[in-house]
Scaffold this active site. Structure first.
Site, PDB file in Angstrom:
ATOM      1  N   ARG A   1      48.569  42.334  37.330  1.00  0.00           N
ATOM      2  CA  ARG A   1      49.364  42.550  36.116  1.00  0.00           C
ATOM      3  C   ARG A   1      48.531  43.193  35.027  1.00  0.00           C
ATOM      4  NH1 ARG A   1      48.238  36.944  34.739  1.00  0.00           N
ATOM      5  NH2 ARG A   1      49.893  36.063  35.998  1.00  0.00           N
TER       6      ARG A   1
ATOM      7  N   ASP B   1      48.919  32.599  32.722  1.00  0.00           N
ATOM      8  CA  ASP B   1      48.083  32.065  33.800  1.00  0.00           C
ATOM      9  C   ASP B   1      48.072  30.546  33.846  1.00  0.00           C
ATOM     10  OD1 ASP B   1      47.081  34.275  35.098  1.00  0.00           O
ATOM     11  OD2 ASP B   1      45.456  34.562  33.668  1.00  0.00           O
TER      12      ASP B   1
END
Ligand code: GLC
Length: 795
Positions: A356, A489
């Site tokens: 990403r 995350d």
């Protein structure tokens, strides 16, 4: 306090007080030969990998030492100083210093004791060695004898951890040699030497443009029992011409300069990982030192200023201009090229590209160099697994078509990533769209690219499989499952938890695909129905009137409901509801207002509030951070860009610009002690209001913030929105601005844009005058454009 200023004409940040709150750094070269240099010449160099290819030693998180040191010594008095303020650190009332951080070069100019030194650090274009040019000038009216000592500290082993901790081995594998103009470090000299006797592990440190007066290859000799502020060899006025055998290798070379009043002299230290033959060849090339250095510097400047030239803005806010024109743009290139490879925080251990992160980084340079962007985009598409997911980490050695994947133990072992993340491949949609829109190259959608493990497909096929991956990983409510993480995350939602953020990303992706697949009515129908269904779920299950919730846990409990005590309001679902065009105008007003009210601080919007303390759940890993920090209620900087964009898309120029200002590095230029890190580059996050150090920023340079804020400014505030058909120019600016101008190159055509805001609006322009012809605001078709175009946008 202020430590420096922006020189926009030279595209430099000039540090006038070197006693900065942190080592303010710059990037030289590329990961093929990378160098980080700070205001006090601290930093390190490496070949290919910051962790595994380290050639200069650097102690992280300490005193910004060692570095690329140049010591100057007055031969008459014995007084000595350094060409950068530290390491010697003469009192600042007697020592003048200016550090010019430019686009891939740094020049440190100092004046002490009637001597001006100009030390220029750079890596020549495409080269794999570095240059420290030393220029001395005698500012006094008597002759001066100055000794110059260049010093670099080699690692004993390319693996930096081995160099630092495995000393029972690494202290006994190197020796140095002297070859007339350079020191050569040998490592494991007799281990597999090649036919010409070299190992490929040699490093050299040489002197061009002057004669070596003395040298040493031993740190122990150069420093004696002192530290870098008082090296014994400099105090003594010479090195003892000794060489290293075991212990700590270094390169230390002395030359002497006798300067008449007003006289100048130039020499250069050169450094790289080169064999003796290559080193000699490089040394020979720098015989006409000043001339060669000037040419190489000019090449660097012309390349980088050329890269930044496709957009130039001139608004009433010079701080905004300097970020958009130079510093945010340069940072975007650095994150694009370096990924998260090496900084003063990242030690270089990530041995690949985060999926990403990289696909987002590409967006940051799209408006400046779309063809460079495309190369990396193609590479990232080739790191999509055949079922559509992105590899969480794409190895630097990526070999498309032959890679292992998180389904296999070998991949998990090599990368540490055990499973897929929900968002990775969804970032491709806006990035591919931006490429196609910026260039008009719709053929790209038909380009065939391999998948990471097996199969080949067109770009369109890659995107279809990405949608398919999301659609085959839905949770109980029919929204995308959170899997190992979504963008956040620290949010591990698993296969049963669901993410509102990813649901909006998917909604956005489905709509982009409709445009890409116009000739496939059945598929468009599928996309339409799927998007409609998804939006219905989002509205029915996730909308609470003034906010969208963050998602669902594995056990079905809502995350981010206003009923919660902690983490009851999250920024990203609000901004992405707007960016994805999923929110209605009414919803957008409501949710953006709540975000402003509940999350905004003087330094930007917090990621969520209140931070997790007691009422967390297993998947909420951010609770490990102190409240107000990073993903736990900190001002995560990447989402500032999305907030700017969302406000701008709604025509809220005042607020979009307010958000830009609050968190922009440049806003802290005169309050630099609060921010601590460089006022010219974004950090990953800023500490929020729950921290006693609110406003302090961390993790400089390599962060996705660069690209999201760039997009927020360019597409959002400036309103430059390429579409497949052409370009829409729809600024959202502070009401008080009278207007501004932009020079943009779009599909090879020049656009001279004037925005007229005599109406003092904050968004939604009313009309456009294209080459003298007035029309309603909206998309300007690409084929309406001439080579040069005068465009007036009337607000
Ligand atoms: C870091 C990571 C990025 C992630 C973000 C939020 O910036 O590099 O991948 O999206 O943190 O957790």
């Amino acid at each position: 306090m202020q430590y420096g200023y922006f020189d926009e004409k030279a595209r430099e940040y000039v540090i006038t007080n070197p006693d900065t709150p942190a080592p303010w750094a710059n990037y030289l070269g590329s990961p093929d030969y990378g160098a980080i240099v700070t205001v006090n010449a601290g930093g390190y160099s490496f070949v290919k990998s910051g962790a595994a290819g380290r050639i200069l030693r650097y102690t992280f998180n300490q005193f910004d030492e060692p570095g690329r040191y140049i010591y100057l010594r007055d031969e008459e008095t014995g007084d000595f100083w350094s060409a950068s303020w530290k390491p010697v650190a003469k009192p600042l009332d007697t020592y003048k210093s200016e550090c010019h951080h430019g686009t891939s070069y740094t020049e440190i100019i100092s004046e002490y004791n009637g001597i001006r030194s100009r030390v220029l650090y750079y890596v020549p274009m495409g080269a794999t060695h570095e240059v420290w040019r030393v220029n001395l000038e005698n500012l006094t009216d008597r002759e001066r004898k100055i000794s110059v000592f260049g010093y670099c500290e080699f690692t004993t082993e390319s693996l930096y951890t081995q160099d630092l901790v495995n000393m029972q081995y690494t202290q006994f594998i190197t020796k140095t040699e002297f070859h007339d103009s350079f020191i050569l470090e040998q490592i494991n000299e007799f281990n597999y030497p090649r036919p010409d006797g070299t190992t490929g592990r040699e490093r050299f440190f040489g002197l061009a443009g002057a004669k070596v007066a003395s040298y040493t290859g031993r740190r122990e000799q150069f420093l004696g029992r002192n530290r870098f502020d008082k090296p014994q060899a400099v105090a003594d006025g010479k090195c003892d011409n000794s060489l290293n055998y075991n212990g700590n290798p270094c390169g230390a070379l002395q030359f002497s300069a006798a300067l008449k009043p007003g006289e100048k002299t130039t020499a250069a230290f050169l450094l790289g990982q080169k064999t003796v033959f290559e080193a000699k060849e490089i040394m020979d090339r720098y015989d006409r030192t000043a001339e060669i250095v000037d040419r190489e510097l000019a090449e660097l400047i012309s390349y980088w200023h050329g890269e930044l030239a496709n957009l130039k803005i001139c608004t009433p806010d010079k701080n905004f201009d300097t970020m958009v024109n130079t510093w945010n743009a340069f940072q975007c290139f650095i994150t694009f090229i370096w990924s998260r490879a090496a900084s003063l925080v990242y030690c270089g251990e990530r041995n690949g590209y985060g999926y990403r992160d990289t696909v987002q980084d590409i967006q940051g340079i799209m408006h400046l160099d779309p063809e460079l962007a495309r190369k990396q985009l193609t590479f990232m598409l080739s790191a999509q697994v055949h079922h559509g997911a992105g590899l969480p980490l794409v190895k630097f050695t990526h070999n498309a078509g032959h890679e292992d994947t998180p389904e296999q133990e070998s991949y998990v072992k090599a990368t540490g990533h055990p499973s897929y993340r929900a968002d990775d491949a969804l970032w491709l949609f806006p990035t591919v769209y931006k490429y196609v829109a910026e260039t008009g190259n719709t053929d790209y959608l038909d380009e065939e690219i391999p998948f990471a493990d097996k199969d080949v497909g067109t770009v369109r096929e890659h995107l279809k499989r990405a949608i398919n991956f999301s659609m085959t990983h839905l949770g109980p409510h029919g929204m995308p499952a959170g899997l190992h993480a979504d963008w956040n995350d620290c949010l591990v939602l698993g296969s049963q938890g669901e993410s509102t953020f990813v649901a909006f990303q998917l909604y956005y992706a489905l709509n982009i695909m409709k445009e890409f697949c116009e000739n496939e009515p059945d598929y468009v129908k599928y996309l339409d129905e799927t998007a409609e269904k998804l939006l219905k779920i989002l509205n029915e299950k996730c909308f609470e009137g003034d906010r969208f919730i963050r998602g669902f846990r594995e056990d079905g409990v809502v995350i981010g409901s206003k009923k919660d005590n902690e983490a009851n309001m999250w920024l990203n679902p609000q901004s992405w509801a707007v960016i994805s065009r999923g929110a209605t105008a009414e919803q957008a007003e409501a949710i953006l207002n709540t975000a402003c009210e509940k999350l905004n601080t003087p330094y930007g919007l917090e990621l969520m509030q209140p931070s997790y303390r007691y009422e967390y759940f297993e998947g909420a890993r951010m609770r490990l951070f102190n409240p107000g920090t990073k993903e736990n209620g900190g001002i995560f900087c990447q989402p500032q860009g999305w907030a700017i964009l969302a406000e701008a898309l709604c025509g809220h120029g005042n607020r979009a610009f307010q958000y830009f200002k609050e968190s922009s590095p440049v806003s802290f230029n005169d309050d630099a002690d609060r921010r601590v890190i460089e006022p010219y580059v974004h950090g990953q996050f800023i500490e929020g209001h729950e921290s006693p150090f609110a406003g302090r920023s961390h993790v400089h340079w390599l962060t996705g913030t660069a690209s999201t804020v760039m997009v927020g400014c360019v597409e959002g505030i400036l309103g430059l929105r390429p579409t497949t058909a052409g370009i829409e120019i729809s600024p959202a600016i502070p009401q008080e601005w009278n207007g501004f101008t932009m020079e943009k190159v779009f599909r090879g055509k020049k656009l001279h844009i004037t925005v007229d805001n005599s109406a003092h609006k904050e968004g939604k322009p009313t009309k456009v005058i294209l080459n003298g012809v007035e029309r309603a605001a909206g998309v300007i078709l690409a084929d309406e454009l001439r080579e040069e175009n005068d465009i007036t946008v009337v607000m």
